[in-house]
Design a protein around this motif. Structure first.
Motif, PDB file in Angstrom:
ATOM      1  N   ASP A 127      41.244  38.309  46.909  1.00 57.50           N
ATOM      2  CA  ASP A 127      41.385  38.845  45.544  1.00 57.50           C
ATOM      3  C   ASP A 127      42.710  38.413  44.929  1.00 57.50           C
ATOM      4  O   ASP A 127      42.769  38.035  43.747  1.00 57.50           O
ATOM      5  CB  ASP A 127      41.298  40.377  45.592  1.00 57.50           C
ATOM      6  CG  ASP A 127      41.613  41.014  44.246  1.00 57.50           C
ATOM      7  OD1 ASP A 127      40.824  40.840  43.306  1.00 57.50           O
ATOM      8  OD2 ASP A 127      42.676  41.669  44.143  1.00 57.50           O
ATOM      9  N   ARG A 130      42.563  34.739  43.867  1.00 56.64           N
ATOM     10  CA  ARG A 130      41.774  34.585  42.635  1.00 56.64           C
ATOM     11  C   ARG A 130      42.581  35.030  41.408  1.00 56.64           C
ATOM     12  O   ARG A 130      42.559  34.371  40.366  1.00 56.64           O
ATOM     13  CB  ARG A 130      40.480  35.398  42.730  1.00 56.64           C
ATOM     14  CG  ARG A 130      39.459  34.867  43.741  1.00 56.64           C
ATOM     15  CD  ARG A 130      38.140  35.602  43.606  1.00 56.64           C
ATOM     16  NE  ARG A 130      37.162  35.154  44.588  1.00 56.64           N
ATOM     17  CZ  ARG A 130      36.910  35.795  45.735  1.00 56.64           C
ATOM     18  NH1 ARG A 130      37.548  36.921  46.024  1.00 56.64           N
ATOM     19  NH2 ARG A 130      36.008  35.317  46.578  1.00 56.64           N
ATOM     20  N   ARG A 131      43.293  36.149  41.531  1.00 55.53           N
ATOM     21  CA  ARG A 131      44.067  36.650  40.396  1.00 55.53           C
ATOM     22  C   ARG A 131      45.255  35.750  40.068  1.00 55.53           C
ATOM     23  O   ARG A 131      45.584  35.554  38.899  1.00 55.53           O
ATOM     24  CB  ARG A 131      44.535  38.079  40.679  1.00 55.53           C
ATOM     25  CG  ARG A 131      43.410  39.110  40.602  1.00 55.53           C
ATOM     26  CD  ARG A 131      43.916  40.536  40.665  1.00 55.53           C
ATOM     27  NE  ARG A 131      44.394  40.916  41.971  1.00 55.53           N
ATOM     28  CZ  ARG A 131      45.654  41.197  42.270  1.00 55.53           C
ATOM     29  NH1 ARG A 131      46.594  41.117  41.326  1.00 55.53           N
ATOM     30  NH2 ARG A 131      45.998  41.560  43.481  1.00 55.53           N
ATOM     31  N   ALA A 134      43.873  32.792  38.232  1.00 56.69           N
ATOM     32  CA  ALA A 134      43.568  33.150  36.847  1.00 56.69           C
ATOM     33  C   ALA A 134      44.846  33.224  36.017  1.00 56.69           C
ATOM     34  O   ALA A 134      44.885  32.765  34.869  1.00 56.69           O
ATOM     35  CB  ALA A 134      42.822  34.483  36.808  1.00 56.69           C
ATOM     36  N   GLU A 139      40.993  27.030  37.577  1.00 59.39           N
ATOM     37  CA  GLU A 139      39.712  27.359  38.198  1.00 59.39           C
ATOM     38  C   GLU A 139      39.727  26.880  39.639  1.00 59.39           C
ATOM     39  O   GLU A 139      40.087  25.739  39.927  1.00 59.39           O
ATOM     40  CB  GLU A 139      38.552  26.704  37.432  1.00 59.39           C
ATOM     41  CG  GLU A 139      38.318  27.281  36.049  1.00 59.39           C
ATOM     42  CD  GLU A 139      37.047  26.742  35.408  1.00 59.39           C
ATOM     43  OE1 GLU A 139      36.274  26.052  36.121  1.00 59.39           O
ATOM     44  OE2 GLU A 139      36.839  26.998  34.217  1.00 59.39           O
ATOM     45  N   THR A 141      37.660  27.160  43.719  1.00 59.21           N
ATOM     46  CA  THR A 141      36.546  27.557  44.567  1.00 59.21           C
ATOM     47  C   THR A 141      37.142  28.141  45.830  1.00 59.21           C
ATOM     48  O   THR A 141      37.971  27.494  46.490  1.00 59.21           O
ATOM     49  CB  THR A 141      35.653  26.358  44.933  1.00 59.21           C
ATOM     50  OG1 THR A 141      35.145  25.781  43.738  1.00 59.21           O
ATOM     51  CG2 THR A 141      34.508  26.793  45.823  1.00 59.21           C
ATOM     52  N   LEU A 142      36.761  29.355  46.174  1.00 58.33           N
ATOM     53  CA  LEU A 142      37.368  30.035  47.315  1.00 58.33           C
ATOM     54  C   LEU A 142      36.339  30.242  48.426  1.00 58.33           C
ATOM     55  O   LEU A 142      35.242  30.744  48.182  1.00 58.33           O
ATOM     56  CB  LEU A 142      37.965  31.367  46.879  1.00 58.33           C
ATOM     57  CG  LEU A 142      38.862  32.068  47.899  1.00 58.33           C
ATOM     58  CD1 LEU A 142      40.035  32.751  47.207  1.00 58.33           C
ATOM     59  CD2 LEU A 142      38.068  33.102  48.696  1.00 58.33           C
TER      60      LEU A 142
END
Length: 215
Positions: A127, A130-131, A134, A139, A141-142
């Motif tokens: 998480d 991803r944050r 952002a 962008e 891919t995880l």
């Protein structure tokens, strides 16, 4: 005046790890440690970070500030959400150990792998990555994976089995992504034992590099 760094751990095994890193990266900084392994035990037992545990994390951060810390480092990724929640309530800077690592991963690649030995650590770290992506306007891919049985082996004193399982998953995952993130500080020692075509990032040294720039 000498700066003071307060370190909050959920495992006593990390005290020596971070002591060595502080001696290397922060030679002029005084340090002290707060250790409470019930934080991670309760999180694992509940399968998530509970409000009760989060409040106790905030309490430890407050205690570190009261003890005179100029900066606080929390070395466990599983309680990262509690660390972020406590930051606005604290009068000194607070760093969750995996934040510098997440930023480095986002800078290095579009395909990011996250490896953990606990799902309670995997989810918060994924998480966070991803944050931070952002926030950077990128962008990604995880790919997130858990090394089954590795944490249990480590807790039972079988470090060799832990390291073997982490190394195997690490070798496999590194063939699929641009950079691999090790979600737990306890996994860091395995990073240098695996041949990889991509960077393998561990949180302790990157957190120390970050602190060396701000302390």
């Amino acid at each position: 005046m000498t700066k003071r760094l307060g370190l909050i751990h959920t495992s006593a095994t990390l005290v020596d790890v971070f002591a060595a890193l502080c001696a290397e990266h922060l030679p002029g900084v005084e340090t002290f440690n707060i250790v409470d392994d019930s934080l991670i035990k309760n999180t694992v037992a509940a399968g998530r970070l509970t409000p009760q545990t989060a409040r106790r994390v905030a309490g430890h951060i407050g205690s570190a500030e009261a003890a005179g810390a100029d900066h606080i480092l929390v070395t466990c990724s599983s309680i990262g959400a509690a660390v972020e929640a406590a930051e606005p309530l604290t009068g000194v800077p607070v760093t969750r150990v995996d934040r510098p690592m997440a930023d480095r991963a986002v800078a290095l690649g579009d395909r990011i792998g996250v490896l953990a030995t606990l799902s309670t650590t995997l989810d918060p770290t994924a998480d966070l990555v991803r944050r931070r992506a952002a926030a950077a306007g990128k962008e990604i891919t995880l790919t997130a994976r858990v090394c089954e049985g590795a944490f249990e082996a480590l807790m039972s004193g079988d470090a060799a089995t832990h390291d073997e399982r982490v190394a195997g998953e690490l070798a496999a995952l590194s063939g699929e992504v641009d950079v691999v993130v090790l979600a737990q500080a306890s996994m860091a020692r395995v990073a240098g034992t695996v041949e990889s075509r991509v960077p393998i990032l561990a949180s302790p040294p990157l957190a120390m590099e970050h602190l060396a720039g701000v302390l």
